[in-house]
Design a protein around this motif. Structure first.
Motif, mmCIF file in Angstrom:
data_model
loop_
_atom_site.group_PDB
_atom_site.id
_atom_site.type_symbol
_atom_site.label_atom_id
_atom_site.label_comp_id
_atom_site.label_asym_id
_atom_site.label_seq_id
_atom_site.Cartn_x
_atom_site.Cartn_y
_atom_site.Cartn_z
ATOM 1 N N ASP A 202 2.589 2.547 -0.057
ATOM 2 C CA ASP A 202 3.415 3.189 0.967
ATOM 3 C C ASP A 202 4.762 2.486 1.143
ATOM 4 O O ASP A 202 5.818 3.135 1.218
ATOM 5 N N ARG A 205 7.164 2.945 -1.847
ATOM 6 C CA ARG A 205 7.858 4.240 -1.877
ATOM 7 C C ARG A 205 9.142 4.182 -1.052
ATOM 8 O O ARG A 205 10.182 4.712 -1.458
ATOM 9 N N ARG A 206 9.072 3.533 0.090
ATOM 10 C CA ARG A 206 10.252 3.422 0.941
ATOM 11 C C ARG A 206 11.291 2.488 0.316
ATOM 12 O O ARG A 206 12.502 2.745 0.407
ATOM 13 N N LEU A 233 3.507 3.806 -9.435
ATOM 14 C CA LEU A 233 4.767 3.193 -9.008
ATOM 15 C C LEU A 233 5.883 3.512 -9.992
ATOM 16 O O LEU A 233 7.030 3.763 -9.577
ATOM 17 N N VAL A 236 7.206 6.840 -9.159
ATOM 18 C CA VAL A 236 7.953 6.793 -7.900
ATOM 19 C C VAL A 236 9.366 6.260 -8.138
ATOM 20 O O VAL A 236 10.364 6.822 -7.653
#
Length: 267
Positions: A202, A205-206, A233, A236
């Motif tokens: 999580d 991602r940010r 990842l 992402v």
């Protein structure tokens, strides 16, 4: 007063499950100024407090790093992340690099980086207020500036588009796996430093979403995850417009993933 001698101290630590009881006994005895202080430290260690919190320091990448109760203890495996960050900083051509450590905790990675490379600026940030005094204690003497806040929101705006090395040892333990962690971590380290959400990514991602705006042309983002998390990842980071490379995993599966911003808009 329970501690009566070295053998008794070792026996108490071993009975509590300390695998390296002899080494821990020596370290605790060397830290305590009085028998009463040694008894207090021993009691706390037997109750499960991390040895590093009791000693007030941990060695990381060959450097003493100050730590204490309530702060995440840097893992030795993360020295690989620090080494990759050092290599990235040394590769910046023609000038001293600007570096940022997000999710810095006590600032161990930033300390290793700034000790190995002469930086133009070092900034570090963490959302946990308990971590900030330790980060400042470790990074202040070498010129590092520590900011409190949530990821990029903590950073001064003048860093946007100027960061050559952006390193983050963000939490990557899936929420469902937190119960499998050793009690030292579960009970004595901040959950924000461990819990990475459903799949452990999580926070990554940010970080990925914001990285292109903060990296300098040619700048590099470096993070640490488990081997099984690398494919997700990688996708992402690629969706964020970064060029991705996963380094070979360490023996325990820990993997450093690097993601670079293009040198020019056309790259």
């Amino acid at each position: 007063m329970h501690v009566t001698g070295p053998a008794a101290l070792v026996a108490r630590l071993r009975a509590a499950g300390c695998v390296f009881a002899e080494d821990e006994a020596r370290l605790l005895a060397g830290t305590a100024a009085t028998p009463a202080a040694l008894e207090e430290l021993t009691t706390r260690r037997v109750a499960g407090e991390p040895l590093e919190h009791l000693l007030g320091t941990v060695e990381f990448a060959g450097l003493p790093v100050a730590v204490g109760p309530g702060v995440f203890v840097p893992r030795q495996r993360t020295a690989a992340l620090a080494a990759r960050a050092v290599a990235a900083a040394r590769a910046v051509p023609g000038r001293r690099p600007v570096a940022v450590e997000l999710c810095c905790g006590c600032g161990a990675v930033g300390l290793a980086l700034a000790t190995a490379v002469e930086l133009a600026e070092l900034h570090a940030a963490d959302v946990d207020p308990a971590a900030l005094p330790w980060a400042r204690r470790n990074l202040g003497p070498i010129g590092g500036v520590v900011h409190g806040g949530d990821l990029y929101d903590a950073l001064p705006g003048q860093l946007r588009g100027r960061v050559d090395v952006l390193v983050a040892n963000a939490p990557y333990v899936p929420t469902g796996a937190l119960g499998l962690l050793p009690p030292e971590a579960r009970l004595h380290e901040p959950r924000t430093a461990l819990d990475g959400g459903d799949d452990g990514l999580d926070v990554h991602r940010r970080i990925a979403a914001g990285a292109p705006a903060w990296l300098a042309p040619g700048g590099l983002l470096l993070v640490e995850v488990g081997r099984d998390q690398v494919p997700v990842l990688t996708a992402v980071l690629a969706r964020a417009g970064l060029r991705v490379r996963a380094c070979p995993p360490e023996e325990d599966g820990t993997t450093v993933v690097t993601a670079g911003r293009a040198t020019t808009p056309g790259d």
